[in-house]
Every structure is written in structure tokens, then in C-alpha cells.
Design an enzyme around this catalytic site. Structure first.
Site, PDB file in Angstrom:
ATOM      1  N   GLU A 157      31.525  60.226  50.227  1.00 16.46           N
ATOM      2  CA  GLU A 157      32.919  60.160  49.783  1.00 16.46           C
ATOM      3  C   GLU A 157      33.548  61.536  49.988  1.00 16.46           C
ATOM      4  OE1 GLU A 157      33.097  59.510  45.415  1.00 16.46           O
ATOM      5  OE2 GLU A 157      30.919  59.409  45.538  1.00 16.46           O
ATOM      6  N   CYS A 162      29.939  56.666  44.742  1.00 19.08           N
ATOM      7  CA  CYS A 162      28.539  57.106  44.673  1.00 19.08           C
ATOM      8  C   CYS A 162      27.556  56.015  45.062  1.00 19.08           C
ATOM      9  CB  CYS A 162      28.217  57.608  43.268  1.00 19.08           C
ATOM     10  SG  CYS A 162      29.266  58.960  42.770  1.00 19.08           S
ATOM     11  N   HIS A 170      21.776  56.654  38.550  1.00 15.78           N
ATOM     12  CA  HIS A 170      22.775  57.545  39.147  1.00 15.78           C
ATOM     13  C   HIS A 170      23.119  58.578  38.072  1.00 15.78           C
ATOM     14  CE1 HIS A 170      26.323  59.205  40.839  1.00 15.78           C
ATOM     15  NE2 HIS A 170      27.156  58.585  40.024  1.00 15.78           N
TER      16      HIS A 170
HETATM   17  N1  CAA Z   1      26.554  71.107  21.307  1.00 18.72           N
HETATM   18  C1  CAA Z   1      26.023  69.954  21.747  1.00 18.72           C
HETATM   19  N2  CAA Z   1      26.773  68.897  22.195  1.00 18.72           N
HETATM   20  C2  CAA Z   1      28.105  69.055  22.214  1.00 18.72           C
HETATM   21  C3  CAA Z   1      28.728  70.246  21.779  1.00 18.72           C
HETATM   22  C4  CAA Z   1      27.897  71.294  21.311  1.00 18.72           C
HETATM   23  N3  CAA Z   1      28.398  72.460  20.876  1.00 18.72           N
HETATM   24  N4  CAA Z   1      30.066  70.095  21.915  1.00 18.72           N
HETATM   25  C5  CAA Z   1      30.283  68.857  22.424  1.00 18.72           C
HETATM   26  N5  CAA Z   1      29.091  68.224  22.615  1.00 18.72           N
HETATM   27  C6  CAA Z   1      28.868  66.885  23.160  1.00 18.72           C
HETATM   28  C7  CAA Z   1      29.831  65.825  22.668  1.00 18.72           C
HETATM   29  O1  CAA Z   1      29.444  65.334  21.410  1.00 18.72           O
HETATM   30  C8  CAA Z   1      29.718  64.804  23.773  1.00 18.72           C
HETATM   31  O2  CAA Z   1      28.533  64.062  23.590  1.00 18.72           O
HETATM   32  P1  CAA Z   1      28.538  62.468  23.737  1.00 18.72           P
HETATM   33  O3  CAA Z   1      29.000  62.153  25.130  1.00 18.72           O
HETATM   34  O4  CAA Z   1      27.131  62.094  23.493  1.00 18.72           O
HETATM   35  O5  CAA Z   1      29.502  61.955  22.731  1.00 18.72           O
HETATM   36  C9  CAA Z   1      29.513  65.662  25.024  1.00 18.72           C
HETATM   37  O6  CAA Z   1      29.128  66.955  24.550  1.00 18.72           O
HETATM   38  C10 CAA Z   1      30.767  65.822  25.873  1.00 18.72           C
HETATM   39  O7  CAA Z   1      31.793  66.210  25.051  1.00 18.72           O
HETATM   40  P2  CAA Z   1      33.280  65.680  25.289  1.00 18.72           P
HETATM   41  O8  CAA Z   1      33.252  64.197  25.444  1.00 18.72           O
HETATM   42  O9  CAA Z   1      34.165  66.250  24.248  1.00 18.72           O
HETATM   43  O10 CAA Z   1      33.552  66.375  26.699  1.00 18.72           O
HETATM   44  P3  CAA Z   1      34.814  66.382  27.601  1.00 18.72           P
HETATM   45  O11 CAA Z   1      36.009  65.757  26.978  1.00 18.72           O
HETATM   46  O12 CAA Z   1      34.932  67.773  28.070  1.00 18.72           O
HETATM   47  O13 CAA Z   1      34.436  65.415  28.859  1.00 18.72           O
HETATM   48  C11 CAA Z   1      33.233  64.303  30.579  1.00 18.72           C
HETATM   49  C12 CAA Z   1      33.122  65.169  29.328  1.00 18.72           C
HETATM   50  C13 CAA Z   1      34.012  63.034  30.275  1.00 18.72           C
HETATM   51  C14 CAA Z   1      31.830  63.919  31.027  1.00 18.72           C
HETATM   52  C15 CAA Z   1      33.936  65.149  31.689  1.00 18.72           C
HETATM   53  O14 CAA Z   1      33.119  66.216  32.035  1.00 18.72           O
HETATM   54  C16 CAA Z   1      34.252  64.349  32.938  1.00 18.72           C
HETATM   55  O15 CAA Z   1      35.291  63.716  33.031  1.00 18.72           O
HETATM   56  N6  CAA Z   1      33.341  64.391  33.949  1.00 18.72           N
HETATM   57  C17 CAA Z   1      33.504  63.651  35.164  1.00 18.72           C
HETATM   58  C18 CAA Z   1      33.289  62.192  34.888  1.00 18.72           C
HETATM   59  C19 CAA Z   1      32.139  61.617  35.594  1.00 18.72           C
HETATM   60  O16 CAA Z   1      31.301  62.276  36.177  1.00 18.72           O
HETATM   61  N7  CAA Z   1      32.052  60.302  35.523  1.00 18.72           N
HETATM   62  C20 CAA Z   1      30.920  59.682  36.101  1.00 18.72           C
HETATM   63  C21 CAA Z   1      31.225  58.450  36.870  1.00 18.72           C
HETATM   64  S1  CAA Z   1      32.083  58.833  38.227  1.00 18.72           S
HETATM   65  C22 CAA Z   1      30.910  59.187  39.358  1.00 18.72           C
HETATM   66  O17 CAA Z   1      29.737  59.144  39.189  1.00 18.72           O
HETATM   67  C23 CAA Z   1      31.465  59.490  40.631  1.00 18.72           C
HETATM   68  C24 CAA Z   1      31.427  58.382  41.579  1.00 18.72           C
HETATM   69  O18 CAA Z   1      31.063  57.216  41.493  1.00 18.72           O
HETATM   70  C25 CAA Z   1      32.004  58.847  42.742  1.00 18.72           C
END
Ligand code: CAA
Length: 387
Positions: free
Chosen positions: A79, A111, A233
Site C-alpha cells: 500500500e 495490510c 497482523h
Molecule cells: N502506561 C501504560 N499504558 C498507558 C499509559 C501509561 N502511562 N497511558 C496510556 N496507556 C494505554 C491506554 O490505557 C491504552 O490502552 P488500551 O488500548 O488497552 O485501552 C493505550 O495506552 C493507548 O492509549 P490511547 O488509546 O489513549 O492512545 P491514543 O489515543 O494515542 O491512540 C492508537 C492509540 C489508536 C493506537 C493510535 O496510535 C492510532 O491511531 N494508531 C494507528 C491505528 C492503527 O494502527 N490501526 C490498526 C489498523 S490499521 C492497519 O493495520 C493498517 C492497515 O490495514 C493498512
């Protein structure tokens, strides 16, 4: 007839950012990235590494071990395509010196691309058991500086050789697929960075996992305890951990411990490379094969997910002596030999990667000798060279 994975080669570029440094730069608690997201480091592709050069480099890892004259199919899943028309496969074919009789093309479904190629290759080899197929997944995951997805970036490629005498995994017939037209992650033609609804994509991924896993078990008359390991994945390792927790729900203690231990082994490479989109599931498989406790005949489940969205669950059995086909030392060296970037250096490289070079600007690479790299554009044609 037995058809399966005979060789696995992976490549990741020679630079990385440490997630603790990134967390500090973004005013986040490092444990959010290390534990909450489950990532330690992410590889960074400078402007001389793209999907094609990384795909060539991944395939080079095993090309000297195989009979090139038998390769009848070459599929490139990506992609992060470098051209809207010509497939990445043709650049790879030329670099590797494959026969002109090879059928070469590119596939896309986020993916899921490498898995799509693998399924086509499997059917091809069943029909032509005297031929083999190379299937490559190669991507640069770009979300953008200071975005929520930034911590889930990465770059790399995995290349598989599919044959009727597989020396690593025998693929089992049958699968369970599931798709829906949704917008959890996409990348419009005008953008080098992905658009994503991160929370939604996690929810859909888990829903699709539940659906395909239970449908697969029912179809094949299997129970969770029959699996020695399940690989996922892994756009970031916490995502797979969430799916694995669903997989072990309601199982006995021994199954729970085994699947949790195998997940720990399977996430190691991914936690240090980052998201490589199409190759992520297969990087995790490699990590399991190298770090897990598998024995001949063990059943491994594989969950593939591509946003948009398409998922598939299938399985394979471990082949006796599979360890001899792996290059654990070389795989570790790829990680250990990377140089660490400061966040400022990474940001500069990231921004440079958003633009293609002008015609006739020659790029030089600091990759090690023998690696392929993107050397620039001449007459609007991309040039690939070997160091
Ligand atoms: N210590 C430990 N854990 C902590 C923490 C700390 N101090 N602070 C926060 N956390 C934890 C949270 O509790 C949360 O855990 P859970 O998911 O278990 O609830 C985790 O850290 C993440 O915290 P947030 O949800 O608040 O994080 P965020 O809002 O910054 O977003 C995300 C995280 C949604 C993964 C973001 O990084 C994102 O959008 N990533 C891209 C999305 C992605 O990869 N999607 C996958 C499918 S798409 C794909 O694979 C591509 C494809 O097909 C092409």
C-alpha cells in the site's frame, strides 16, 4: 499435496527511533508507548529506501538458496506503491534476475496484500507443483509527525517462497474470510500519509478476529486448545495482545499459558521494527519461529487484517527441521546494526520522504554493501542500484 512456506526473508532499513525518546519529545509517559501501545523502536526509511528496494532486499535474504528457474509467479503486495501503473514485481524480477516467463504483478488491499498474494500463490503451486512462487509484502507506515498514529509507524518487507516441498510451514486447505466496506484506515492518492480512525480500526479488527476465528474453528472442527500458537497482523503489538486475550477466553490454564507465551515470542521483532503493514503478520510469524517453542506438526493459526476492511483466518503446520531454514543471527543483526536517530533527525528524514526527488538528482545510500536502494529518478523512471 503439501503446499507451504519454504523460505522467509525480511528486511528493515538501517535507522530507528527509540520510543522512549519519541515519548519525551511528544510529552507522553514512555510507558504509554512501551506498554499501552507495546512498541519499543520503529525503523525509519530514509529517501533511498522505498517499497521496491525493501522488497528486493527481503528476497535477497534467501535468493541464493533457491532454484530461480522454478519461480513461475512473483506477487508484490503493498500500500506504498511507487507507481500507479507498473508493478513493483517487475523491478524485483529484474534485480533478482528471474526468468522472463514469470507471471509478475502487484496486489492491494491495505495490510491484507501479502496474504492475498499468498492465497493466489498457494493455488498456483497446487496447479503447478513443479514451480514456485515468490510473494512479497513491503511498506512504509506513515501517519505524520505529532499524530496519534506516529508511534505506530515503521518500515520493512517480508518475502516468502511458496513451494510444493515446503521446509518451514505446510499450509492447510480451507480458510475463513470476512469483509465489509468501511473507513477505518485509508490513504488517498494525493496523500503520502494515511488517514485513520484508530479506535474504530481497533474495534473492527477485534470484531473481524472473533468472526473469522470462530467460523474457522467451526468449519475445520477445531478448538482453541488445538493451536500451538496464533499469530496476528500487528500494526502495534498491543492490538494483537487484545485479540490474543479474546482467543484464550474460556480456555484451560495450559492453553492460556501456551498461547500467551507464544504471543510474547511472536511480538518481539514487531515491537522493534514497528508497523510494516502488509508484512506485519509474517514478521510476527518469523518472530514466533525464531523465539517460540514450536515442534514439528504443531498447528499455527494466522489472522490477517487489512483495513477497509478484509480479514482472513487460516492455519499451517510446522515442518520438521524448520529451524535450519531460518537465519536468526542475520535477522537480529539487521536490528542491532541500525543507527539510532534523534527525534529531530527522524523528523527531517520523515519530511524529506514526503516529496519525490526531482529528475536527475542522484541519491546516495548509507546501507551496507550488497543492499539495493532507490537512487533517484531519470526521465521520470525510478532507478534502483545496489551498494
Ligand atoms: N502506561 C501504560 N499504558 C498507558 C499509559 C501509561 N502511562 N497511558 C496510556 N496507556 C494505554 C491506554 O490505557 C491504552 O490502552 P488500551 O488500548 O488497552 O485501552 C493505550 O495506552 C493507548 O492509549 P490511547 O488509546 O489513549 O492512545 P491514543 O489515543 O494515542 O491512540 C492508537 C492509540 C489508536 C493506537 C493510535 O496510535 C492510532 O491511531 N494508531 C494507528 C491505528 C492503527 O494502527 N490501526 C490498526 C489498523 S490499521 C492497519 O493495520 C493498517 C492497515 O490495514 C493498512
Amino acid at each position: 499435496m503439501k503446499v507451504g512456506i519454504d523460505q522467509i526473508g525480511y528486511f528493515t532499513p538501517n535507522k530507528y527511533v527509540d520510543m522512549v525518546d519519541l515519548a519525551h519529545a511528544r510529552n507522553q509517559d514512555p510507558n504509554k508507548f512501551l506498554i499501552g501501545i507495546g512498541q519499543k523502536k520503529m525503523s525509519v526509511a530514509d529517501p533511498t529506501q522505498d517499497a521496491v528496494s525493501m522488497g528486493i532486499n527481503a528476497t535477497l535474504r534467501y535468493i541464493d538458496k533457491i532454484d530461480k528457474s522454478k519461480v513461475g509467479l512473483l506477487i508484490f503486495g503493498t500500500e506504498s506503491s511507487v507507481d500507479q501503473s507498473k508493478s513493483g514485481s517487475l523491478f524485483v524480477k529484474s534485480a533478482l534476475g528471474l526468468n522472463p516467463t514469470v507471471r509478475a504483478f502487484e496486489v492491494k488491499e491495505a495490510c491484507f496484500g501479502l496474504t492475498a498474494g499468498l492465497m493466489i500463490a498457494q493455488d498456483f503451486v497446487r496447479l503447478h507443483p513443479d514451480q514456485t512462487a515468490i510473494v512479497i509484502g513491503s511498506d512504509i507506515a506513515r501517519y505524520g509527525i505529532n499524530t496519534a498514529g506516529e508511534v505506530t509507524q515503521g518500515a520493512g518487507s517480508v518475502s516468502l517462497l511458496i513451494s510444493s516441498h515446503p521446509r518451514i510451514l505446510e499450509l492447510n486447505e480451507g480458510h475463513s474470510a470476512y469483509s465489509e466496506d468501511i473507513n477505518d484506515f485509508w490513504r488517498p492518492n494525493y496523500s503520502k500519509t494515511a488517514k485513520v480512525d484508530g479506535k474504530y480500526s481497533t474495534q473492527v479488527y477485534l470484531d473481524f478476529f472473533k468472526h473469522t476465528f470462530s467460523a474457522y474453528k467451526e468449519r475445520k472442527n477445531l478448538e482453541t486448545k488445538d493451536f500451538a500458537a496464533i499469530v496476528y497482523h500487528l500494526p502495534f503489538t498491543k492490538m494483537g495482545l487484545k485479540a490474543n486475550r479474546l482467543a484464550v477466553e474460556g480456555t484451560d490454564e495450559e492453553t492460556n499459558a501456551r498461547l500467551m507465551d507464544s504471543f510474547t515470542a511472536a511480538k518481539e521483532l514487531n515491537a522493534n521494527v514497528g508497523n510494516i503493514y502488509t508484512g506485519s503478520l509474517y514478521l510476527s510469524l518469523l518472530s514466533l519461529l525464531e523465539n517460540g517453542k514450536l515442534k514439528a506438526g504443531d498447528l499455527v493459526g494466522l489472522f490477517s487484517y487489512g483495513s477497509g476492511a478484509m480479514a482472513e483466518f487460516y492455519s499451517a503446520n510446522v515442518v520438521e527441521g524448520y529451524e535450519k531454514q531460518l537465519d536468526k543471527v542475520g535477522d537480529k543483526a539487521l536490528l542491532d546494526n541500525r543507527s539510532k536517530l534523534s527525534v529531530a533527525e527522524y523528523e527531517e528524514i520523515f519530511s524529506a520522504g514526503l516529496e519525490d526527488p526531482e529528475n536527475d538528482v542522484e541519491l546516495t545510500s548509507d546501507e551496507e554493501k550488497g543492499r539495493y536502494y532507490f537512487a533517484g529518478i531519470h526521465n521520470d523512471i525510478r532507478q534502483y542500484q545496489v551498494k
